[in-house]
Scaffold this motif. Structure first.
Motif, PDB file in Angstrom:
ATOM      1  N   UNK A   1       0.790  -1.127  -0.119  1.00  0.00           N
ATOM      2  CA  UNK A   1      -0.095  -0.019   0.279  1.00  0.00           C
ATOM      3  C   UNK A   1       0.810   1.386   0.183  1.00  0.00           C
ATOM      4  N   UNK A   2       2.030   1.291   0.806  1.00  0.00           N
ATOM      5  CA  UNK A   2       3.019   2.588   0.506  1.00  0.00           C
ATOM      6  C   UNK A   2       3.358   2.678  -0.650  1.00  0.00           C
ATOM      7  N   UNK A   3       3.784   1.559  -1.356  1.00  0.00           N
ATOM      8  CA  UNK A   3       4.123   1.815  -2.674  1.00  0.00           C
ATOM      9  C   UNK A   3       3.308   2.236  -3.583  1.00  0.00           C
ATOM     10  N   UNK A   4       1.912   1.931  -3.386  1.00  0.00           N
ATOM     11  CA  UNK A   4       0.714   2.590  -4.204  1.00  0.00           C
ATOM     12  C   UNK A   4       0.613   3.836  -3.874  1.00  0.00           C
ATOM     13  N   UNK A   5       0.683   4.352  -2.840  1.00  0.00           N
ATOM     14  CA  UNK A   5       0.536   5.769  -2.256  1.00  0.00           C
ATOM     15  C   UNK A   5       1.505   6.787  -2.766  1.00  0.00           C
ATOM     16  N   UNK A   6       2.913   6.133  -2.744  1.00  0.00           N
ATOM     17  CA  UNK A   6       3.897   6.848  -3.393  1.00  0.00           C
ATOM     18  C   UNK A   6       3.625   7.187  -4.973  1.00  0.00           C
ATOM     19  N   UNK A   7       3.055   6.385  -5.428  1.00  0.00           N
ATOM     20  CA  UNK A   7       2.640   6.829  -6.963  1.00  0.00           C
ATOM     21  C   UNK A   7       1.434   7.794  -6.993  1.00  0.00           C
ATOM     22  N   UNK A   8       0.231   7.272  -6.455  1.00  0.00           N
ATOM     23  CA  UNK A   8      -0.943   7.876  -6.791  1.00  0.00           C
ATOM     24  C   UNK A   8      -1.711   8.590  -5.423  1.00  0.00           C
TER      25      UNK A   8
ATOM     26  N   UNK B   1      -6.868   0.173   3.033  1.00  0.00           N
ATOM     27  CA  UNK B   1      -7.688   1.376   2.435  1.00  0.00           C
ATOM     28  C   UNK B   1      -6.972   2.750   2.803  1.00  0.00           C
ATOM     29  N   UNK B   2      -6.070   2.640   3.714  1.00  0.00           N
ATOM     30  CA  UNK B   2      -5.472   4.130   4.132  1.00  0.00           C
ATOM     31  C   UNK B   2      -5.222   5.004   2.731  1.00  0.00           C
ATOM     32  N   UNK B   3      -5.268   6.281   3.142  1.00  0.00           N
ATOM     33  CA  UNK B   3      -4.932   7.283   2.070  1.00  0.00           C
ATOM     34  C   UNK B   3      -3.642   8.206   2.777  1.00  0.00           C
ATOM     35  N   UNK B   4      -2.898   7.669   3.821  1.00  0.00           N
ATOM     36  CA  UNK B   4      -1.932   8.424   4.102  1.00  0.00           C
ATOM     37  C   UNK B   4      -0.833   7.477   4.842  1.00  0.00           C
TER      38      UNK B   4
END
Length: 292
Positions: A216-223, A289-292
């Motif tokens: 999830x961290x990697x996904x958030x780094x992108x989007x 599901x986190x956004x941060x």
């Protein structure tokens, strides 16, 4: 009970700041350490520890010193990660990074301070037996030292700008991120004196959600939204970091995330007759599901 557990994160930070204030001798080191603790963050590791204690039917007050220690270690690792010699970041938790505000020398020492004082916090907790305190120090230091997070950080640096296998990627993050996700769960088992069968399954659960967290961290780094994540996006690609995105692509990473959610819940299914798993299921959902 999840809301009550979240409120305990504030108690953890208060406990850390009270400890630092009591033992301060250098105002600069105190202020630099305080700056990164007060920057906040998600507090997911303390929350995980408290939720595991709740699942094990144990008073979550008993986990404050261990949660404080883990949060101090996590914060120190972020201070050092952001240094020019490491990731060279200038934004963390929505604020200028520690070395930008206090300079590199003070940032290094503030990180060192938080690491060392973390074990002092546990050692001074007279609400826990000496045996439990020793086991906590051993467990947390193992997960944060060269058999855990530190090795993961070094492996991550050594993997920059070169081709790696998915197996190597998973190994890197099992240490770099997963070890300090595992520490709260293992700490809760120690404090609650959980049965070996339960401890073993919860340890496996913590390994799975550690990977889940990193994907999830990697996904958030992108989007992700920098205003929510508190850090710049796209930094992994710029630095040549190996990530689940670089290995699997965005859609592949999201598929891998879904598989880890299913695997984590499957482990909890096997524990349903032994402990209360509702809170831990919410943790899985929160991580995914986190956004941060």
């Amino acid at each position: 009970m999840m809301k009550n557990n979240i409120s305990y994160i504030d108690k953890v930070r208060e406990n850390i700041l009270d400890h630092l204030k009591t033992y301060q001798h250098s105002e600069t080191i105190y202020n630099a350490s305080k700056y990164s603790i007060e920057a906040g963050g998600k507090g997911l590791r303390p929350l995980l520890l408290f939720t595991a204690l709740e699942a094990l039917d144990t008073d979550i007050e008993k986990g404050i010193s261990a949660a404080s220690a883990i949060e101090m270690i996590h914060t120190y690792s972020l201070i050092h990660d952001d240094l020019p010699a490491m990731d060279n970041d200038d934004l963390r938790r929505g604020k200028p990074t520690n070395h930008i505000v206090f300079g590199e020398a003070a940032a290094i020492l503030a990180g060192d301070n938080l690491l060392n004082e973390s074990f002092n916090v546990i050692a001074k907790d007279k609400n826990l037996s000496a045996e439990v305190r020793i086991k906590l120090v051993e467990t947390i230091s193992n997960r944060s030292g060269q058999s855990g997070m530190i090795s993961g950080q070094m492996l991550d640096i050594e993997a920059e700008n070169r081709k790696t296998s998915l197996e190597e990627l998973e190994s890197i993050h099992a240490y770099k991120t997963g070890a300090l996700i595992k520490a709260p769960v293992l700490s809760a088992c120690i404090i609650a004196q959980a049965a070996p069968e339960i401890s073993e399954r919860l340890e496996k659960f913590s390994e799975v959600i550690g990977v889940l967290f990193q994907i999830k961290d990697d996904i958030l780094d992108l989007e992700g939204n920098p205003e929510l994540t508190g850090k710049n996006t796209g930094s992994d690609a710029k630095k040549g970091k190996v990530t689940y995105i670089s290995e699997l692509g965005l859609n592949g990473a999201k598929e891998a995330l879904a598989k880890k959610v299913s695997e984590a819940n499957s482990i909890l299914n096997s524990l349903d007759e032994l402990i209360s798993t509702a809170g831990l299921r919410k943790i899985v959902q929160m991580f995914a599901e986190r956004d941060q």
